[in-house]
Design a protein around this motif. Sequence first.
Motif, PDB file in Angstrom:
ATOM      1  N   LEU A   1     -52.895 -55.032 -24.788  1.00  0.00           N
ATOM      2  CA  LEU A   1     -53.824 -56.095 -23.561  1.00  0.00           C
ATOM      3  C   LEU A   1     -54.089 -57.176 -23.428  1.00  0.00           C
ATOM      4  O   LEU A   1     -53.473 -58.190 -22.354  1.00  0.00           O
ATOM      5  CB  LEU A   1     -55.213 -55.011 -23.239  1.00  0.00           C
ATOM      6  N   ILE A   2     -54.491 -57.767 -25.222  1.00  0.00           N
ATOM      7  CA  ILE A   2     -54.866 -58.996 -24.989  1.00  0.00           C
ATOM      8  C   ILE A   2     -53.473 -59.387 -26.165  1.00  0.00           C
ATOM      9  O   ILE A   2     -53.276 -58.728 -27.339  1.00  0.00           O
ATOM     10  CB  ILE A   2     -55.929 -58.879 -26.045  1.00  0.00           C
ATOM     11  N   PRO A   3     -52.372 -60.678 -25.631  1.00  0.00           N
ATOM     12  CA  PRO A   3     -51.548 -60.784 -25.600  1.00  0.00           C
ATOM     13  C   PRO A   3     -51.187 -61.195 -27.131  1.00  0.00           C
ATOM     14  O   PRO A   3     -49.565 -60.942 -27.904  1.00  0.00           O
ATOM     15  CB  PRO A   3     -50.723 -62.162 -24.789  1.00  0.00           C
ATOM     16  N   LEU A   4     -52.401 -61.820 -27.925  1.00  0.00           N
ATOM     17  CA  LEU A   4     -51.477 -62.639 -28.775  1.00  0.00           C
ATOM     18  C   LEU A   4     -52.983 -61.679 -30.386  1.00  0.00           C
ATOM     19  O   LEU A   4     -52.407 -61.857 -30.648  1.00  0.00           O
ATOM     20  CB  LEU A   4     -51.925 -63.623 -29.062  1.00  0.00           C
ATOM     21  N   CYS A   5     -53.047 -60.566 -29.381  1.00  0.00           N
ATOM     22  CA  CYS A   5     -53.649 -59.695 -30.774  1.00  0.00           C
ATOM     23  C   CYS A   5     -52.794 -58.907 -31.792  1.00  0.00           C
ATOM     24  O   CYS A   5     -51.609 -58.388 -31.032  1.00  0.00           O
ATOM     25  CB  CYS A   5     -54.948 -58.512 -29.892  1.00  0.00           C
ATOM     26  N   HIS A   6     -52.746 -59.143 -33.268  1.00  0.00           N
ATOM     27  CA  HIS A   6     -52.381 -58.604 -33.787  1.00  0.00           C
ATOM     28  C   HIS A   6     -52.582 -56.791 -34.107  1.00  0.00           C
ATOM     29  O   HIS A   6     -53.983 -56.398 -33.691  1.00  0.00           O
ATOM     30  CB  HIS A   6     -52.683 -58.517 -34.852  1.00  0.00           C
ATOM     31  N   PRO A   7     -51.870 -55.740 -34.133  1.00  0.00           N
ATOM     32  CA  PRO A   7     -51.792 -54.924 -33.960  1.00  0.00           C
ATOM     33  C   PRO A   7     -52.783 -54.210 -35.027  1.00  0.00           C
ATOM     34  O   PRO A   7     -52.361 -54.413 -36.104  1.00  0.00           O
ATOM     35  CB  PRO A   7     -50.808 -53.598 -33.928  1.00  0.00           C
ATOM     36  N   ILE A   8     -54.056 -53.511 -35.092  1.00  0.00           N
ATOM     37  CA  ILE A   8     -54.731 -53.187 -36.441  1.00  0.00           C
ATOM     38  C   ILE A   8     -54.860 -51.392 -36.099  1.00  0.00           C
ATOM     39  O   ILE A   8     -55.458 -51.083 -34.934  1.00  0.00           O
ATOM     40  CB  ILE A   8     -55.882 -53.426 -36.157  1.00  0.00           C
ATOM     41  N   ALA A   9     -55.372 -51.329 -37.431  1.00  0.00           N
ATOM     42  CA  ALA A   9     -55.668 -49.565 -37.792  1.00  0.00           C
ATOM     43  C   ALA A   9     -57.246 -49.186 -37.845  1.00  0.00           C
ATOM     44  O   ALA A   9     -57.806 -49.958 -38.555  1.00  0.00           O
ATOM     45  CB  ALA A   9     -54.501 -49.603 -38.981  1.00  0.00           C
ATOM     46  N   LEU A  10     -57.555 -49.254 -36.426  1.00  0.00           N
ATOM     47  CA  LEU A  10     -59.060 -48.732 -36.291  1.00  0.00           C
ATOM     48  C   LEU A  10     -59.440 -47.759 -37.838  1.00  0.00           C
ATOM     49  O   LEU A  10     -59.194 -47.094 -37.446  1.00  0.00           O
ATOM     50  CB  LEU A  10     -59.074 -48.629 -35.033  1.00  0.00           C
ATOM     51  N   THR A  11     -60.467 -48.146 -38.507  1.00  0.00           N
ATOM     52  CA  THR A  11     -60.781 -47.021 -39.744  1.00  0.00           C
ATOM     53  C   THR A  11     -62.483 -46.596 -38.696  1.00  0.00           C
ATOM     54  O   THR A  11     -63.131 -44.968 -39.252  1.00  0.00           O
ATOM     55  CB  THR A  11     -61.328 -47.360 -40.724  1.00  0.00           C
ATOM     56  N   LYS A  12     -62.890 -47.254 -38.090  1.00  0.00           N
ATOM     57  CA  LYS A  12     -64.497 -46.337 -37.041  1.00  0.00           C
ATOM     58  C   LYS A  12     -64.186 -46.914 -35.922  1.00  0.00           C
ATOM     59  O   LYS A  12     -64.809 -47.880 -35.829  1.00  0.00           O
ATOM     60  CB  LYS A  12     -65.264 -46.502 -38.222  1.00  0.00           C
ATOM     61  N   VAL A  13     -64.532 -46.627 -34.772  1.00  0.00           N
ATOM     62  CA  VAL A  13     -65.351 -47.013 -33.501  1.00  0.00           C
ATOM     63  C   VAL A  13     -66.444 -46.146 -32.896  1.00  0.00           C
ATOM     64  O   VAL A  13     -66.641 -45.152 -33.022  1.00  0.00           O
ATOM     65  CB  VAL A  13     -63.866 -46.797 -32.462  1.00  0.00           C
ATOM     66  N   GLY A  14     -67.724 -46.611 -32.254  1.00  0.00           N
ATOM     67  CA  GLY A  14     -68.437 -45.927 -32.373  1.00  0.00           C
ATOM     68  C   GLY A  14     -69.239 -46.019 -31.537  1.00  0.00           C
ATOM     69  O   GLY A  14     -69.558 -47.752 -30.913  1.00  0.00           O
ATOM     70  N   VAL A  15     -69.976 -45.841 -29.939  1.00  0.00           N
ATOM     71  CA  VAL A  15     -69.768 -46.619 -29.216  1.00  0.00           C
ATOM     72  C   VAL A  15     -71.895 -45.475 -28.837  1.00  0.00           C
ATOM     73  O   VAL A  15     -71.879 -44.542 -28.364  1.00  0.00           O
ATOM     74  CB  VAL A  15     -69.187 -45.909 -28.052  1.00  0.00           C
ATOM     75  N   GLU A  16     -72.876 -47.100 -28.293  1.00  0.00           N
ATOM     76  CA  GLU A  16     -74.088 -46.601 -28.460  1.00  0.00           C
ATOM     77  C   GLU A  16     -74.296 -46.780 -26.059  1.00  0.00           C
ATOM     78  O   GLU A  16     -73.649 -48.212 -26.441  1.00  0.00           O
ATOM     79  CB  GLU A  16     -75.024 -47.113 -29.038  1.00  0.00           C
ATOM     80  N   PHE A  17     -74.681 -45.947 -25.695  1.00  0.00           N
ATOM     81  CA  PHE A  17     -75.317 -46.459 -24.834  1.00  0.00           C
ATOM     82  C   PHE A  17     -77.492 -46.280 -25.151  1.00  0.00           C
ATOM     83  O   PHE A  17     -77.733 -45.745 -25.415  1.00  0.00           O
ATOM     84  CB  PHE A  17     -75.178 -45.601 -23.287  1.00  0.00           C
ATOM     85  N   GLU A  18     -77.639 -47.669 -24.104  1.00  0.00           N
ATOM     86  CA  GLU A  18     -78.979 -47.678 -23.715  1.00  0.00           C
ATOM     87  C   GLU A  18     -79.150 -48.111 -22.412  1.00  0.00           C
ATOM     88  O   GLU A  18     -79.422 -49.162 -22.088  1.00  0.00           O
ATOM     89  CB  GLU A  18     -79.549 -48.991 -25.060  1.00  0.00           C
ATOM     90  N   ILE A  19     -80.328 -46.966 -21.535  1.00  0.00           N
ATOM     91  CA  ILE A  19     -80.990 -48.163 -20.397  1.00  0.00           C
ATOM     92  C   ILE A  19     -82.289 -48.322 -20.345  1.00  0.00           C
ATOM     93  O   ILE A  19     -83.224 -47.679 -21.098  1.00  0.00           O
ATOM     94  CB  ILE A  19     -80.650 -46.056 -19.673  1.00  0.00           C
ATOM     95  N   GLU A  20     -82.161 -49.162 -19.802  1.00  0.00           N
ATOM     96  CA  GLU A  20     -83.533 -49.621 -19.406  1.00  0.00           C
ATOM     97  C   GLU A  20     -83.570 -49.534 -17.660  1.00  0.00           C
ATOM     98  O   GLU A  20     -83.107 -50.549 -17.091  1.00  0.00           O
ATOM     99  CB  GLU A  20     -83.198 -51.302 -19.337  1.00  0.00           C
ATOM    100  N   SER A  21     -84.841 -48.309 -17.451  1.00  0.00           N
ATOM    101  CA  SER A  21     -85.039 -48.153 -16.063  1.00  0.00           C
ATOM    102  C   SER A  21     -85.199 -48.993 -15.088  1.00  0.00           C
ATOM    103  O   SER A  21     -85.715 -49.627 -14.253  1.00  0.00           O
ATOM    104  CB  SER A  21     -86.035 -46.908 -16.102  1.00  0.00           C
TER     105      SER A  21
END
Lengths: 161, 161, 161, 161, 161, 161
Positions: free
Chosen positions: D72-92
């Motif tokens: 998606l990002i034209p000048l980004c290098h391809p990278i072998a990710l070793t971890k991805v974590g995603v957290e959501f926080e709800i502020e009612s």
Amino acid sequence: MTQFTHFDTSGQAHMVDVGDKAETRRIAVARGSIRMLPATLALIQEGNSKKGDVLGIARIAAIQGSKRCADLIPLCHPIALTKVGVEFEIESSQPVIHCTVTAETVGRTGVEMEALTATTVALLTIYDMCKAVDRGMIIDNVQLLEKQGGKSGHWQATTPA
Amino acid sequence: MTQFTHFDTSGQAHMVDVGDKAETRRIAVARGSIRMLPATLALIQEGNSKKGDVLGIARIAAIQGSKRCADLIPLCHPIALTKVGVEFEIESSQPVIHCTVTAETVGRTGVEMEALTATTVALLTIYDMCKAVDRGMIIDNVQLLEKQGGKSGHWQATTPA
Amino acid sequence: MTQFTHFDTSGQAHMVDVGDKAETRRIAVARGSIRMLPATLALIQEGNSKKGDVLGIARIAAIQGSKRCADLIPLCHPIALTKVGVEFEIESSQPVIHCTVTAETVGRTGVEMEALTATTVALLTIYDMCKAVDRGMIIDNVQLLEKQGGKSGHWQATTPA
Amino acid sequence: MTQFTHFDTSGQAHMVDVGDKAETRRIAVARGSIRMLPATLALIQEGNSKKGDVLGIARIAAIQGSKRCADLIPLCHPIALTKVGVEFEIESSQPVIHCTVTAETVGRTGVEMEALTATTVALLTIYDMCKAVDRGMIIDNVQLLEKQGGKSGHWQATTPA
Amino acid sequence: MTQFTHFDTSGQAHMVDVGDKAETRRIAVARGSIRMLPATLALIQEGNSKKGDVLGIARIAAIQGSKRCADLIPLCHPIALTKVGVEFEIESSQPVIHCTVTAETVGRTGVEMEALTATTVALLTIYDMCKAVDRGMIIDNVQLLEKQGGKSGHWQATTPA
Amino acid sequence: MTQFTHFDTSGQAHMVDVGDKAETRRIAVARGSIRMLPATLALIQEGNSKKGDVLGIARIAAIQGSKRCADLIPLCHPIALTKVGVEFEIESSQPVIHCTVTAETVGRTGVEMEALTATTVALLTIYDMCKAVDRGMIIDNVQLLEKQGGKSGHWQATTPA
């Protein structure tokens, strides 16, 4: 005055509006060649009969490549191809392999880029498969041969390479 | 005897085992050209100064295309490119635009196909952006110019087109 | 009762059935912004006139990104876009760059997600190209401005950010 | 003088050479938010307990999106990710949902863009899944929070939004 | 207690952290089968000798599919494959075609999913190419046969189907 | 005589011409299963209620996979899916999980491959998420159950596995 359609009046690139164009059957034929050493062509020809099938693999790569066209060419519209055919012709005297791709859709914009992309992917795949024995191969004369459908009608290359 | 490495001993295609190869810096330089009408080249040159930037867009397409190489070429290994550079050279007298791509990685296999794929995507993008005014453009002389790194060492094209 | 359409009656996610919807022209306009240091904006503005063209590259990334929408957003339908336009507006006093994307199709479902995806890809690309000098840039106010076509008709944001 | 690294000395875009950089562990943390109507947040919260799981789907989209970053990002290098974590926080009280993504690699270049891309894909997916009931949602405050590894060392946002 | 590694302690999906794992050579072998009518197998066998090469195309699709694994399987790490080999075995008496894929990398995580994905793509491609004459074909017994490398060492299926 | 449609009269692979076919609503239903240890199924069932949601993630992967079908299967036409639904059924006594996918389009060619691809991606995702505790899981009985629309009309599997 003549203008590139891929830029708007302020010179900014855009994906051209084709929403008002009619859905018609559109056909494009592209062609390109790859020149190589006689020994390389001999190995390819052997392979077609009994060992590795270079041209069979290049044909599949071309068909797959035609479907990736809009991913590769920034301002291309995504298109639902209705047909892709790939022909190879071997000219031993040169030696050279010619690749001709016919692409079709029923849609609002032409399929020239799909045919040209498929052609180059076929030729690049031949290069890849033979490069261990012949790094000097040259891809040549990639061009649009013919185009049908849409407002601009039937077009044929006047000076096929 | 000379053999294509992309086929095993029974002639079946495979992605060649590179697991035992050393991780070395590998460089490839590819080049290709697109021939066009004088009026087309004039429009491109105008655009570079004040209207639509055909070559700027083709450069981005080339870089993006280099990252799609393993998607397009069936037996290519996926590679983490560490550098891609794209240069255009305009020869007004022909008229023709030449594109030279330098690709690099630190890895177990070469980046010739990445450089060649980027080159053809650049040329196809130029075709796409100018085809409304010149359908007869021809992509020509796409070839590997140079290759460094890996077991086969330094290679240079003896007869650049 | 109000429900999310992306879940069936048992609460399972699905790609909603749009087979009975009419093929109509559908338009969506999305907008978003990126805030940065004054020095960063100055560098971008310099580049547009004589050095690297940050916004030109972001525009291409946005158009390419619009075509990847269904790859990225799990329940989006694949859509044949008929037009994508990208505009940037620089507000030096803030300093901030606004990006507005217009996407169109003739189809059975809307193109809001295509417009929003293109907008965020444009802003992410600006971030990427400037992050070496300004890691603190912030992407802000990404929202749908307007939507036409389909059963729900014309919708406009009441409180544009 | 300060320069954008994505352009060479003649102002042309390139994928920056990282071949000489050390392979180190690199971490990036990005964060962004989506503001919505109270009723929309209530539906999302209901769904998490017993009906459609909006945030679970957005989390998967974010992880998948992190792997598409170089596409998606034209000048980004391809990278072998070793971890991805995603957290959501709800502020009612706002109401708003915050998304925080941590991405890691062991490589020659950073993973800021992977973390930021994943964050925006999560937020766009939430928008997509809820847009039938709330078209006015706004994606906000997408920014890099922290970055470790590589020559530039540890960086933290001084003014988290 | 035994846990799925793809979820963190709060039960949320993540791409598992493999940054601390050693880069070792990792091999996986997967296998699967497709059952069909005797007449279908006869047509495939004919084709291999003189007409369309169903298995040659399925082999290419498998290799290409192995490279798309991380795109398809949400929590898979992107991996630089160093080898992919595909073998077909025809059992005329059943009739059935077996496909065995060997995938290798030198990396921080295993290649089981790459081998299994390639196997299923090969079998799906056979289905696609023959479905006009035999819609009732069944894909069966897709399983991991063997796995080497990494902390868990050598594993072999105890009851190959 | 019966022929494979994916080859032309000279035995070369092509993407079949569907330009003359009518745009009709086309539906395909595919099904497949994954067999596992009782303890594995127990963990999945636990997760659905309170920890990691294996089947929820597999469902998303299936829907995303259906959109990648033409990328994976070489001779498939690109298709604009209008609906994808995914159902899981747990048979504890075996133990086995069945996955049923319904895919629809309004187009010129069928969606069998989309339904089958989505089914296998769902099953592969389940394998991936559970492989740390059960490497011996087996994917089984992947088949087309039903097909509607187009010239060949309504077809149903006579012997569902």
